[in-house]
Structures are given as structure tokens and as C-alpha cells.
Design a protein around this motif. Structure first.
Motif, PDB file in Angstrom:
ATOM      1  N   ILE A  77     -36.958 -23.476 -13.982  1.00 57.62           N
ATOM      2  CA  ILE A  77     -36.916 -24.828 -13.432  1.00 57.62           C
ATOM      3  C   ILE A  77     -36.665 -24.829 -11.927  1.00 57.62           C
ATOM      4  O   ILE A  77     -36.988 -25.788 -11.214  1.00 57.62           O
ATOM      5  CB  ILE A  77     -35.840 -25.670 -14.170  1.00 57.62           C
ATOM      6  CG1 ILE A  77     -36.041 -27.155 -13.860  1.00 57.62           C
ATOM      7  CG2 ILE A  77     -34.441 -25.202 -13.797  1.00 57.62           C
ATOM      8  CD1 ILE A  77     -35.163 -28.066 -14.675  1.00 57.62           C
ATOM      9  N   HIS A  78     -36.082 -23.734 -11.429  1.00 60.96           N
ATOM     10  CA  HIS A  78     -35.775 -23.626 -10.005  1.00 60.96           C
ATOM     11  C   HIS A  78     -36.832 -22.838  -9.244  1.00 60.96           C
ATOM     12  O   HIS A  78     -36.655 -22.585  -8.043  1.00 60.96           O
ATOM     13  CB  HIS A  78     -34.400 -22.964  -9.811  1.00 60.96           C
ATOM     14  CG  HIS A  78     -33.271 -23.757 -10.390  1.00 60.96           C
ATOM     15  ND1 HIS A  78     -32.168 -23.167 -10.976  1.00 60.96           N
ATOM     16  CD2 HIS A  78     -33.079 -25.095 -10.483  1.00 60.96           C
ATOM     17  CE1 HIS A  78     -31.349 -24.108 -11.407  1.00 60.96           C
ATOM     18  NE2 HIS A  78     -31.871 -25.290 -11.121  1.00 60.96           N
ATOM     19  N   LEU A  79     -37.898 -22.434  -9.895  1.00 60.99           N
ATOM     20  CA  LEU A  79     -38.939 -21.628  -9.264  1.00 60.99           C
ATOM     21  C   LEU A  79     -40.156 -22.471  -8.914  1.00 60.99           C
ATOM     22  O   LEU A  79     -40.403 -23.513  -9.529  1.00 60.99           O
ATOM     23  CB  LEU A  79     -39.363 -20.488 -10.212  1.00 60.99           C
ATOM     24  CG  LEU A  79     -38.271 -19.525 -10.679  1.00 60.99           C
ATOM     25  CD1 LEU A  79     -38.866 -18.505 -11.636  1.00 60.99           C
ATOM     26  CD2 LEU A  79     -37.625 -18.824  -9.487  1.00 60.99           C
ATOM     27  N   SER A  80     -40.906 -22.014  -7.936  1.00 60.67           N
ATOM     28  CA  SER A  80     -42.161 -22.677  -7.587  1.00 60.67           C
ATOM     29  C   SER A  80     -43.216 -22.316  -8.626  1.00 60.67           C
ATOM     30  O   SER A  80     -43.008 -21.420  -9.462  1.00 60.67           O
ATOM     31  CB  SER A  80     -42.621 -22.229  -6.202  1.00 60.67           C
ATOM     32  OG  SER A  80     -42.972 -20.851  -6.218  1.00 60.67           O
ATOM     33  N   SER A  81     -44.368 -22.975  -8.565  1.00 58.10           N
ATOM     34  CA  SER A  81     -45.445 -22.707  -9.529  1.00 58.10           C
ATOM     35  C   SER A  81     -45.891 -21.260  -9.459  1.00 58.10           C
ATOM     36  O   SER A  81     -46.117 -20.611 -10.491  1.00 58.10           O
ATOM     37  CB  SER A  81     -46.638 -23.635  -9.253  1.00 58.10           C
ATOM     38  OG  SER A  81     -46.258 -24.987  -9.420  1.00 58.10           O
ATOM     39  N   THR A  82     -46.010 -20.731  -8.240  1.00 56.55           N
ATOM     40  CA  THR A  82     -46.427 -19.332  -8.062  1.00 56.55           C
ATOM     41  C   THR A  82     -45.379 -18.385  -8.614  1.00 56.55           C
ATOM     42  O   THR A  82     -45.702 -17.399  -9.288  1.00 56.55           O
ATOM     43  CB  THR A  82     -46.655 -19.024  -6.572  1.00 56.55           C
ATOM     44  OG1 THR A  82     -47.659 -19.905  -6.056  1.00 56.55           O
ATOM     45  CG2 THR A  82     -47.103 -17.577  -6.388  1.00 56.55           C
ATOM     46  N   GLN A  83     -44.103 -18.690  -8.363  1.00 58.02           N
ATOM     47  CA  GLN A  83     -43.025 -17.842  -8.859  1.00 58.02           C
ATOM     48  C   GLN A  83     -42.947 -17.876 -10.383  1.00 58.02           C
ATOM     49  O   GLN A  83     -42.650 -16.859 -11.011  1.00 58.02           O
ATOM     50  CB  GLN A  83     -41.696 -18.284  -8.247  1.00 58.02           C
ATOM     51  CG  GLN A  83     -41.562 -17.959  -6.765  1.00 58.02           C
ATOM     52  CD  GLN A  83     -40.305 -18.549  -6.155  1.00 58.02           C
ATOM     53  OE1 GLN A  83     -39.857 -19.635  -6.540  1.00 58.02           O
ATOM     54  NE2 GLN A  83     -39.710 -17.841  -5.204  1.00 58.02           N
ATOM     55  N   VAL A  84     -43.203 -19.045 -10.980  1.00 59.98           N
ATOM     56  CA  VAL A  84     -43.230 -19.155 -12.437  1.00 59.98           C
ATOM     57  C   VAL A  84     -44.332 -18.280 -13.012  1.00 59.98           C
ATOM     58  O   VAL A  84     -44.144 -17.594 -14.030  1.00 59.98           O
ATOM     59  CB  VAL A  84     -43.431 -20.627 -12.877  1.00 59.98           C
ATOM     60  CG1 VAL A  84     -43.763 -20.700 -14.375  1.00 59.98           C
ATOM     61  CG2 VAL A  84     -42.194 -21.448 -12.586  1.00 59.98           C
ATOM     62  N   LEU A  85     -45.501 -18.295 -12.354  1.00 60.44           N
ATOM     63  CA  LEU A  85     -46.620 -17.466 -12.801  1.00 60.44           C
ATOM     64  C   LEU A  85     -46.245 -15.993 -12.750  1.00 60.44           C
ATOM     65  O   LEU A  85     -46.491 -15.243 -13.705  1.00 60.44           O
ATOM     66  CB  LEU A  85     -47.843 -17.728 -11.929  1.00 60.44           C
ATOM     67  CG  LEU A  85     -49.098 -16.899 -12.253  1.00 60.44           C
ATOM     68  CD1 LEU A  85     -49.570 -17.175 -13.679  1.00 60.44           C
ATOM     69  CD2 LEU A  85     -50.205 -17.182 -11.250  1.00 60.44           C
ATOM     70  N   TYR A  86     -45.643 -15.562 -11.641  1.00 62.58           N
ATOM     71  CA  TYR A  86     -45.211 -14.166 -11.511  1.00 62.58           C
ATOM     72  C   TYR A  86     -44.150 -13.823 -12.560  1.00 62.58           C
ATOM     73  O   TYR A  86     -44.129 -12.720 -13.108  1.00 62.58           O
ATOM     74  CB  TYR A  86     -44.652 -13.908 -10.109  1.00 62.58           C
ATOM     75  CG  TYR A  86     -45.694 -13.865  -9.021  1.00 62.58           C
ATOM     76  CD1 TYR A  86     -46.998 -13.456  -9.291  1.00 62.58           C
ATOM     77  CD2 TYR A  86     -45.382 -14.232  -7.706  1.00 62.58           C
ATOM     78  CE1 TYR A  86     -47.961 -13.411  -8.294  1.00 62.58           C
ATOM     79  CE2 TYR A  86     -46.336 -14.198  -6.695  1.00 62.58           C
ATOM     80  CZ  TYR A  86     -47.615 -13.787  -7.003  1.00 62.58           C
ATOM     81  OH  TYR A  86     -48.567 -13.737  -6.018  1.00 62.58           O
TER      82      TYR A  86
END
Length: 263
Positions: A77-86
Motif C-alpha cells: 500500500i506504501h509502494l508505487s505502481s512500479t515498485q508493486v510490480l517489482y
């Protein structure tokens, strides 16, 4: 003797019988043969993987970050879309690469059942056989599906629901790896077959796997390190369940050449 594919088709059409006490006793007898050896292997490699993981993380993020407990408490929930993907892809890749290692303990259970010799190299068996790709693919597919759903629900602040769904997916796919390494099925066929088999005896199988969870809880309470010596029970139970369902599967899955043509 019917092939695994033919037996699965029979199960799909007619179901099968599974005796709780017989499977449990078989699993426990198998566990007694591998518990100490497998537990020591898990202990050694847990320490080794922990050291390697710490070195890699320190090299990437810096040693100072590792001393902060919040660093290991990643919340999508605290990550960006790119970070969630990674985050999701990293979880999937880690699970897929480690799955042949876990499959090696099933091989150990197989050897113990037949009073064959096994050693440390046994747990690396499936990194060097034709089964590696199918194990990798099956685990990647399951992990991607499970991680994607749980991550999405966690972002929606429904983390408990995500955990429940992940557990359900794990439950209905726990026979996937045995079907690949012992039944020589392809990844997708093994996943589909695992769902079919478990759906025919969900209560008995749930009861058997609950005993494993109870054992893990006891192991966790035994100064935590005890869990490493109760984890092998899960492999013995999985093997015992597979063997009880496919009683006529006697050939060595390493040497046999199988085909998959499920429809």
C-alpha cells in the motif's frame, strides 16, 4: 498398469477413496526416517541463505538499511505502481527458483519410503533433471496468481481476505509438484489435476494437512528452531497423500519418460 493421466481421468469421473489413519501413519513413519537429516539440512541452508541474502541486500541497499526493522516490513500500500510490480515479480521469481529445492525433500521422502539411500545432494536433484522447467513454471504461475491477488487486496486494505485466498490457492495446488516429479505431468496439467484431485476429497485432505499445521505450530513453540525439524512432516505428508492416491506408481520418476495429454 494405468498411467497417471488415465488414473486422473478416473478420479475426475469417479473420485477415489482415502483413509485418514492409513495416510497419517504412512506419513509419520516416513517422517521418522527423514526428520533429523532433513531438519539439519534446513537448519544449515537457512543460515546459509540468510547470510547470502543479507550480503546481497547490503550490497544493493546499504548495510545501514538492514539494521532498521521497518526495512523488512514491506507493505504494498506504501509502494508505487512500479515498485508493486517489482515486488510481485521478485516474490514470484524467488518462489520459482527455490521450488526445486523444496521438491528435493519430496525426493528424499520417496527414497526413504523405498529404503533407498539419500544425502545432501538429493535435495538438488530437480535442478538437474527434465523436471526443473515444469517445476519452475508451475510455481511461477501459482505464485503470480496468488501474489497478484493478495497484493491487490492488501492495497485495498483487505489483507486478511488476501491471506485466506492465498491459503486456499496453496491448499488446492499442493499436489502440483508431486504430479510433476512423480507423475511426469506438464506444469499446467499438474496444476489443473491438483485442483481436480483435492476437490474430490477436500475434507479428508484438509484434515491431514491440518495435522501438519499443528506440528509446525508445536515446532515454532519449541524455541522456533524446532520448526525446522517439523517442516519435513509436510513433505512426508504430501508424499504419503500422493502415494496413497496413486498406489500403482512404482517406477522411478527420474528415469521414466512420461507424457501428458489431459483434456
Amino acid at each position: 498398469m494405468k498411467s497417471i493421466v488415465e488414473q486422473i481421468k478416473d478420479i475426475k469421473n469417479h473420485g477415489y477413496h482415502l483413509d485418514f489413519s492409513d495416510v497419517f501413519n504412512s506419513a509419520f513413519e516416513n517422517y521418522k526416517k527423514i526428520a533429523l537429516y532433513a531438519g539439519l539440512i534446513l537448519l544449515v541452508f537457512s543460515i546459509l541463505f540468510g547470510i547470502i541474502g543479507s550480503i546481497v541486500l547490503a550490497a544493493i541497499f546499504g548495510a545501514d538499511k538492514l539494521s532498521n526493522p521497518a526495512f523488512f516490513n514491506i507493505q504494498p500500500i506504501h509502494l508505487s505502481s512500479t515498485q508493486v510490480l517489482y515486488y510481485v515479480l521478485g516474490t514470484v521469481l524467488f518462489s520459482a527458483l527455490l521450488s526445486p529445492f523444496s521438491a528435493g525433500f519430496l525426493r528424499m521422502a520417496y527414497c526413504a519410503d523405498r529404503d533407498q539411500q539419500f544425502n545432501v545432494s538429493t535435495i538438488f536433484t530437480y535442478y538437474k533433471t527434465k523436471h526443473f522447467l515444469q517445476i519452475f513454471l508451475a510455481t511461477a504461475i501459482i505464485s503470480l496468481f496468488s501474489a497478484s491477488i493478495s497484493t491487490f487486496l492488501e492495497i485495498q486494505k483487505l489483507s486478511n481476505l488476501g491471506i485466506i485466498i492465498s491459503l486456499i490457492i496453496s491448499y488446492f495446488t499442493f499436489l502440483t509438484i508431486p504430479l510433476i516429479i512423480f507423475g511426469n505431468l506438464k506444469a499446467l496439467d499438474a496444476i489443473k489435476s491438483s485442483f481436480i484431485i483435492i476437490s474430490k476429497q477436500p475434507l479428508v485432505l484438509f484434515g491431514l494437512m491440518t495435522t501438519v499445521v499443528a506440528g509446525l505450530i508445536v515446532g515454532f513453540m519449541a524455541f522456533f528452531i524446532g520448526i525446522l525439524f517439523t517442516v519435513p512432516l509436510s513433505y512426508s505428508m504430501t508424499y504419503a497423500i500422493y502415494h496413497a492416491i496413486f498406489k500403482n506408481d512404482k517406477e522411478d520418476p527420474i528415469d521414466s519418460i512420461g507424457q501428458s495429454d489431459l483434456e
